[in-house]
Scaffold this motif. Structure first.
Motif, PDB file in Angstrom:
ATOM      1  N   LEU A 286     127.618 -14.938   4.973  1.00  0.00           N
ATOM      2  CA  LEU A 286     128.353 -13.712   4.678  1.00  0.00           C
ATOM      3  C   LEU A 286     127.495 -12.753   3.863  1.00  0.00           C
ATOM      4  O   LEU A 286     126.655 -13.167   3.062  1.00  0.00           O
ATOM      5  CB  LEU A 286     129.619 -14.034   3.889  1.00  0.00           C
ATOM      6  N   ALA A 287     127.754 -11.448   4.042  1.00  0.00           N
ATOM      7  CA  ALA A 287     127.058 -10.427   3.260  1.00  0.00           C
ATOM      8  C   ALA A 287     127.992  -9.246   3.052  1.00  0.00           C
ATOM      9  O   ALA A 287     128.893  -8.987   3.850  1.00  0.00           O
ATOM     10  CB  ALA A 287     125.779  -9.969   3.958  1.00  0.00           C
ATOM     11  N   GLY A 288     127.751  -8.504   1.972  1.00  0.00           N
ATOM     12  CA  GLY A 288     128.567  -7.328   1.684  1.00  0.00           C
ATOM     13  C   GLY A 288     129.988  -7.708   1.311  1.00  0.00           C
ATOM     14  O   GLY A 288     130.246  -8.780   0.757  1.00  0.00           O
ATOM     15  N   ASP A 289     130.917  -6.806   1.602  1.00  0.00           N
ATOM     16  CA  ASP A 289     132.313  -7.042   1.233  1.00  0.00           C
ATOM     17  C   ASP A 289     132.891  -8.284   1.896  1.00  0.00           C
ATOM     18  O   ASP A 289     133.864  -8.851   1.396  1.00  0.00           O
ATOM     19  CB  ASP A 289     133.166  -5.830   1.594  1.00  0.00           C
ATOM     20  N   ALA A 290     132.340  -8.725   3.002  1.00  0.00           N
ATOM     21  CA  ALA A 290     132.817  -9.966   3.618  1.00  0.00           C
ATOM     22  C   ALA A 290     132.634 -11.143   2.680  1.00  0.00           C
ATOM     23  O   ALA A 290     133.404 -12.108   2.710  1.00  0.00           O
ATOM     24  CB  ALA A 290     132.081 -10.224   4.937  1.00  0.00           C
ATOM     25  N   ALA A 291     131.632 -11.072   1.810  1.00  0.00           N
ATOM     26  CA  ALA A 291     131.351 -12.166   0.876  1.00  0.00           C
ATOM     27  C   ALA A 291     132.052 -12.003  -0.455  1.00  0.00           C
ATOM     28  O   ALA A 291     132.388 -12.995  -1.103  1.00  0.00           O
ATOM     29  CB  ALA A 291     129.841 -12.274   0.636  1.00  0.00           C
ATOM     30  N   ASP A 308     122.666  -7.549  -1.633  1.00  0.00           N
ATOM     31  CA  ASP A 308     122.794  -8.701  -0.730  1.00  0.00           C
ATOM     32  C   ASP A 308     121.700  -8.682   0.323  1.00  0.00           C
ATOM     33  O   ASP A 308     121.077  -9.704   0.637  1.00  0.00           O
ATOM     34  CB  ASP A 308     124.152  -8.681  -0.024  1.00  0.00           C
ATOM     35  N   ALA A 309     121.489  -7.511   0.905  1.00  0.00           N
ATOM     36  CA  ALA A 309     120.541  -7.404   2.021  1.00  0.00           C
ATOM     37  C   ALA A 309     119.134  -7.796   1.600  1.00  0.00           C
ATOM     38  O   ALA A 309     118.455  -8.573   2.287  1.00  0.00           O
ATOM     39  CB  ALA A 309     120.562  -5.975   2.579  1.00  0.00           C
ATOM     40  N   ILE A 310     118.696  -7.295   0.458  1.00  0.00           N
ATOM     41  CA  ILE A 310     117.315  -7.594   0.071  1.00  0.00           C
ATOM     42  C   ILE A 310     117.195  -9.027  -0.435  1.00  0.00           C
ATOM     43  O   ILE A 310     116.155  -9.678  -0.267  1.00  0.00           O
ATOM     44  CB  ILE A 310     116.804  -6.567  -0.955  1.00  0.00           C
ATOM     45  N   ALA A 311     118.272  -9.570  -1.023  1.00  0.00           N
ATOM     46  CA  ALA A 311     118.236 -10.963  -1.463  1.00  0.00           C
ATOM     47  C   ALA A 311     118.164 -11.913  -0.274  1.00  0.00           C
ATOM     48  O   ALA A 311     117.456 -12.928  -0.314  1.00  0.00           O
ATOM     49  CB  ALA A 311     119.463 -11.276  -2.314  1.00  0.00           C
ATOM     50  N   LEU A 312     118.897 -11.608   0.792  1.00  0.00           N
ATOM     51  CA  LEU A 312     118.851 -12.462   1.982  1.00  0.00           C
ATOM     52  C   LEU A 312     117.499 -12.364   2.660  1.00  0.00           C
ATOM     53  O   LEU A 312     116.943 -13.376   3.114  1.00  0.00           O
ATOM     54  CB  LEU A 312     119.974 -12.072   2.943  1.00  0.00           C
ATOM     55  N   ARG A 313     116.933 -11.162   2.719  1.00  0.00           N
ATOM     56  CA  ARG A 313     115.571 -11.031   3.259  1.00  0.00           C
ATOM     57  C   ARG A 313     114.588 -11.879   2.466  1.00  0.00           C
ATOM     58  O   ARG A 313     113.766 -12.611   3.038  1.00  0.00           O
ATOM     59  CB  ARG A 313     115.131  -9.569   3.217  1.00  0.00           C
ATOM     60  N   ASP A 314     114.661 -11.789   1.147  1.00  0.00           N
ATOM     61  CA  ASP A 314     113.722 -12.535   0.302  1.00  0.00           C
ATOM     62  C   ASP A 314     113.901 -14.042   0.471  1.00  0.00           C
ATOM     63  O   ASP A 314     112.917 -14.806   0.480  1.00  0.00           O
ATOM     64  CB  ASP A 314     113.913 -12.152  -1.167  1.00  0.00           C
ATOM     65  N   ALA A 315     115.150 -14.487   0.600  1.00  0.00           N
ATOM     66  CA  ALA A 315     115.393 -15.924   0.760  1.00  0.00           C
ATOM     67  C   ALA A 315     114.836 -16.430   2.082  1.00  0.00           C
ATOM     68  O   ALA A 315     114.270 -17.529   2.152  1.00  0.00           O
ATOM     69  CB  ALA A 315     116.890 -16.199   0.677  1.00  0.00           C
ATOM     70  N   LEU A 316     114.978 -15.644   3.139  1.00  0.00           N
ATOM     71  CA  LEU A 316     114.427 -16.041   4.439  1.00  0.00           C
ATOM     72  C   LEU A 316     112.902 -16.034   4.414  1.00  0.00           C
ATOM     73  O   LEU A 316     112.258 -16.818   5.113  1.00  0.00           O
ATOM     74  CB  LEU A 316     114.953 -15.124   5.540  1.00  0.00           C
ATOM     75  N   ARG A 317     112.327 -15.167   3.623  1.00  0.00           N
ATOM     76  CA  ARG A 317     110.878 -15.160   3.454  1.00  0.00           C
ATOM     77  C   ARG A 317     110.390 -16.419   2.737  1.00  0.00           C
ATOM     78  O   ARG A 317     109.363 -16.994   3.079  1.00  0.00           O
ATOM     79  CB  ARG A 317     110.435 -13.939   2.637  1.00  0.00           C
ATOM     80  N   ALA A 318     111.137 -16.822   1.722  1.00  0.00           N
ATOM     81  CA  ALA A 318     110.661 -17.866   0.822  1.00  0.00           C
ATOM     82  C   ALA A 318     110.901 -19.277   1.343  1.00  0.00           C
ATOM     83  O   ALA A 318     110.194 -20.211   0.932  1.00  0.00           O
ATOM     84  CB  ALA A 318     111.325 -17.702  -0.551  1.00  0.00           C
ATOM     85  N   HIS A 319     111.877 -19.468   2.240  1.00  0.00           N
ATOM     86  CA  HIS A 319     112.287 -20.817   2.631  1.00  0.00           C
ATOM     87  C   HIS A 319     112.267 -20.969   4.155  1.00  0.00           C
ATOM     88  O   HIS A 319     113.138 -20.430   4.842  1.00  0.00           O
ATOM     89  CB  HIS A 319     113.691 -21.120   2.110  1.00  0.00           C
ATOM     90  N   PRO A 320     111.312 -21.723   4.688  1.00  0.00           N
ATOM     91  CA  PRO A 320     111.307 -21.973   6.138  1.00  0.00           C
ATOM     92  C   PRO A 320     112.560 -22.702   6.606  1.00  0.00           C
ATOM     93  O   PRO A 320     113.019 -22.490   7.734  1.00  0.00           O
ATOM     94  CB  PRO A 320     110.055 -22.826   6.344  1.00  0.00           C
TER      95      PRO A 320
END
Length: 414
Positions: A286-291, A308-320
């Motif tokens: 979930l992201a945004g108001d859905a979360a 939310d958007a930049i945190a999810l991008r960063d998490a996908l970058r950091a964790h295969p």
């Protein structure tokens, strides 16, 4: 290097738009599904806080945002008799920072223009089911799409998909909503202030400068009027003349701006209070108001969506590993969102309810509370989106602060 993934984003509001840009730039294959036939902005205007502006700086969109938005230096609320209830200035937090009032249409256009894969937006497609194990999504016509490595539900406060995460701790609609519209700014004197006026907690009216939008150079104000949801029909039946009399009694200057507004120009908004134990399940997240839908009292919805958007991008970058990535995203964002859920829950009855005793206490105590050592700083950080937990601060990018300082210096030179 970021591991390329296939990503389905459900919903093309602020969270969905920001995610489409950020994840496409990281070379993920992004498909966006939007239920509206003609995607566009919903609502009049909002206040971008330093937290959200920092994300837009990281997306290389800050110059365009500052060009169209209106700088907001002060947040001021009062009673009809002139008693100041709230008086906050960003300069007391940081001389280089301020908020930016913006039309939803302006931000929608800037984000849409920044996405390099607009052909991957599938409009008029309501997603009604997600198979979180395989990453397939089913639309309302019965067609399945995918599979996708990640499915992001960014379908707003009234999300139909959050239940599939099975993590709701609390999810209810607020009894109060609002009427919204955009007005020409004209000769409105408070060009860099959010102005609100309160009659107990039964009436709240506000005017926020929101600048211009691409293709329209007319500076505008975003107007809102709080109203219980069960009174929308009464408001419509009573007619504009009676309502305008109520506006005039509460705020004559605002009444003068509304003389030519048609009833159909006033949009109705409702809100939810949603707190999730879990933000993801399998490949669904979930992201945004859905979360984390919450009352608009603190004005954080758009800012939270960008974070939310930049945190999810960063998490996908950091964790295969996808599970590890989604868990890291959830931990990072919940740590920030929790304090806003808390204050939104407790502050809303002080401004939108029929509890006159609470409103009287608010009018007497809010000013002194803001002068208590540490209290004013905490209130400013909450309002600016930079409070992190009870004691921490959300760090802002040094480059962003420098960019805001340079923009302010350029404005002073003009």
């Amino acid at each position: 290097m970021t591991q390329p993934r296939t990503v389905a984003i459900i919903g093309y509001g602020t969270a969905g738009q920001a995610l489409s840009i950020l994840l496409s730039r990281d070379h993920h294959v992004v498909h966006v599904f939007e239920r509206a036939k003609a995607p566009g902005p919903v609502g009049a205007g909002f206040l971008l806080q330093p937290s959200g502006l920092d994300v837009l700086w990281q997306m290389d969109l800050l110059p365009q945002v500052l060009r169209h938005g209106a700088p907001v230096q002060r947040l001021y609320g009062e009673t009809p008799c002139g008693r100041a209830v709230m008086d906050m200035r960003y300069a007391a937090l940081d001389a280089h920072l301020h908020g930016v009032g913006m039309q939803r249409g302006a931000l929608f256009t800037l984000l849409a223009q920044a996405w390099e894969q607009p052909g991957n937006l599938q409009a008029d497609t309501a997603i009604v089911e997600v198979d979180s194990d395989t990453g397939r999504v089913r639309d309302a016509r019965g067609q399945w799409h995918g599979p996708y490595d990640v499915v992001i539900a960014a379908d707003g406060a009234a999300s139909t998909l959050r239940a599939q995460v099975e993590g709701a701790r609390h999810d209810r609609e607020y009894p109060w909503g609002a009427l919204w519209c955009l007005l020409p700014r004209g000769d409105w004197p408070h060009v860099d202030e959010l102005r609100q006026r309160y009659l107990m907690a039964r009436r709240m009216i506000g005017l926020l400068p929101v600048g211009t939008r691409p293709g329209d150079d007319t500076p505008r104000l975003s107007f809102f009027w709080s109203l219980p949801r069960d009174r929308f029909a009464h408001w419509e039946r009573d007619g504009m003349a009676r309502w305008l009399d109520d506006v005039a009694a509460l705020w004559p200057e605002a009444h003068g701006l509304l003389q030519d507004v048609a009833p159909e120009a006033l949009a109705r908004a409702s809100y939810r209070d949603t707190r999730m134990r879990q933000w993801h399940r399998g490949r669904l997240v979930l992201a945004g108001d859905a979360a984390h839908a919450m009352s608009p009292q603190l004005g954080q919805g758009v800012n939270m969506a960008l974070l939310d958007a930049i945190a999810l991008r960063d998490a996908l970058r950091a964790h295969p590993d996808l599970t590890a990535a989604l868990q890291a995203y959830q931990q990072r964002r919940r740590a920030h969102v929790a304090i806003y859920h808390y204050w939104s829950h407790w502050l809303t009855p002080l401004f939108q309810s029929e509890r006159d005793t609470l409103a009287r206490a608010r009018d007497v105590l809010f000013g002194p509370m803001g002068r208590v050592p540490g209290g004013r700083g905490h209130m400013l950080r909450v309002l600016s989106g930079t409070q992190h937990g009870w004691m921490g601060r959300l760090p802002l990018s040094p480059g962003f602060v420098t960019a805001m300082d340079e923009h302010g210096a350029a404005g002073r030179m003009r």
